[in-house]
Design a protein around this motif. Sequence first.
Motif, PDB file in Angstrom:
ATOM      1  N   ASP A  78       9.398   5.703   3.003  1.00  0.00           N
ATOM      2  CA  ASP A  78       8.463   5.838   1.774  1.00  0.00           C
ATOM      3  C   ASP A  78       8.619   4.520   1.122  1.00  0.00           C
ATOM      4  O   ASP A  78       9.881   4.156   0.806  1.00  0.00           O
ATOM      5  N   MET A  79       7.516   3.377   1.114  1.00  0.00           N
ATOM      6  CA  MET A  79       7.540   2.125   0.367  1.00  0.00           C
ATOM      7  C   MET A  79       6.547   1.466  -0.073  1.00  0.00           C
ATOM      8  O   MET A  79       5.388   2.043   0.395  1.00  0.00           O
ATOM      9  N   THR A  80       6.731   0.980  -0.886  1.00  0.00           N
ATOM     10  CA  THR A  80       5.230   0.397  -1.834  1.00  0.00           C
ATOM     11  C   THR A  80       5.452  -1.153  -1.851  1.00  0.00           C
ATOM     12  O   THR A  80       6.517  -1.586  -2.513  1.00  0.00           O
ATOM     13  N   ASP A 133       1.076   1.668  -0.144  1.00  0.00           N
ATOM     14  CA  ASP A 133       2.168   2.622  -0.140  1.00  0.00           C
ATOM     15  C   ASP A 133       2.046   3.483   0.956  1.00  0.00           C
ATOM     16  O   ASP A 133       1.134   4.178   1.635  1.00  0.00           O
ATOM     17  N   PHE A 170       2.998  10.590   4.630  1.00  0.00           N
ATOM     18  CA  PHE A 170       1.926  11.016   3.741  1.00  0.00           C
ATOM     19  C   PHE A 170       0.549  10.143   4.160  1.00  0.00           C
ATOM     20  O   PHE A 170       0.838   9.072   4.945  1.00  0.00           O
ATOM     21  N   GLU A 180       8.326  -0.392  -4.412  1.00  0.00           N
ATOM     22  CA  GLU A 180       8.981   0.958  -4.064  1.00  0.00           C
ATOM     23  C   GLU A 180       9.973   0.708  -2.746  1.00  0.00           C
ATOM     24  O   GLU A 180       9.546   0.355  -1.704  1.00  0.00           O
ATOM     25  N   GLU A 197      11.077   3.192  -7.580  1.00  0.00           N
ATOM     26  CA  GLU A 197       9.538   2.903  -7.496  1.00  0.00           C
ATOM     27  C   GLU A 197       8.909   2.791  -8.859  1.00  0.00           C
ATOM     28  O   GLU A 197       8.091   3.727  -9.271  1.00  0.00           O
TER      29      GLU A 197
HETATM   30 MN    MN Z   1       5.458   5.705  -1.775  1.00  0.00          MN
END
Ligand code: MN
Length: 361
Positions: free
Chosen positions: A229-231, A218, A187, A336, A322
């Motif tokens: 997907d990580m934050t 993010d 994204f 996240e 998250e």
């Molecule tokens: Mn994310």
Amino acid sequence: MSKLSQIRAYLNQEEANIAVFSDPVTVNYLTGFYCDPHERQMFLFVYTDDVPVLFVPALEVSRASAFLDFPVFGYQDAENPWKKIKTVLPTTESKKIFAEFDNLNVTKFQGLQTVFDGRFENLTPYVQRMRLIKSEDEIEKMMIAGNYADKAMQLGFDNISLDVTETDIIAQIEFGMKRQGISQMSFDTMVLTGNNAANPHGIPGTNKIENNALLLFDLGVVSNGYTSDMTRTVAVGQPDQFKRDIYQLCLEAQLTAQDFIKPGVTAAEVDEAARNVIEKAGYGDYFNHRLGHGLGMDVHEFPSIMAGNDMIIEEGMCFSVEPGIYIPGKVGVRIEDCGHVTKSGFEVFTKIPKELLYFEG
Ligand code: MN
Ligand code: MN
């Protein structure tokens, strides 16, 4: 049982003989072949009694036929795709036709109605259920996607400076990932500084990185068709005690939920485990979204980790944890990780440390 055999078994059980797939991600999931047809038409037809048929824009035929072991047909831009489909399918006779309702726009639906006479039934819930539990092979691919997300995050950290903007850092992250052969992020990468991170709808822009503030990243990548997907939220300079306290609270909520996850608990209970920590500290109103979402070939899938979802967590489910705390004008934190449910717990795909990391501006 192969994925296509599972579809056939479902059709048999529902006393139908044709399934039509139009979501490119589902076609990839079922066959390993990915193509984005844009505004053109692409369908995978699966039969109980015949071999499958893939119908694609003409320019995709050679790539698809080299990859697949069943017939592929194409249509030229000037041809009517619906008439062409009717001529290439082994049969269009079926009382029921299962199709992915969540993906059918009116053009596709009306076109398919000219091909088939039967009643259309919704295949989306079955596909979602199939995709809910990941195989070992899928989990391995998600581990790799997670590993790339760690690398992307590290690239972000390496480019922190008070002289640059949010979008400068995003450019460095995505440039670096492309150099490593990653063609697509999951994204739009988010880098949000200071008050912009305190806005849960913050959009990266030309804001210079703030000193003595928190900085939120993010991001995720697509690797082998699977997403990550990580934050992470980090400190630039020396943020004040309040900001550091909010960070610790968010981290405690995240770790509490991760420790709580195991087969048999419900999605709502996982959400509650994190939310309780933040609510007890008095900041419940500032955690204004669900705890997590499933992911796989799409970055948002099932299960949704939220209040009201009584779905039982099972081994093989993959989702994000998250929690976020956003206090407008003051501080914004989100942490996240995504992971998979094991026999007895939860193993994350992303390994970058979570104690508050400090960077010189
Ligand atoms: Mn994310
Ligand atoms: Mn997420």
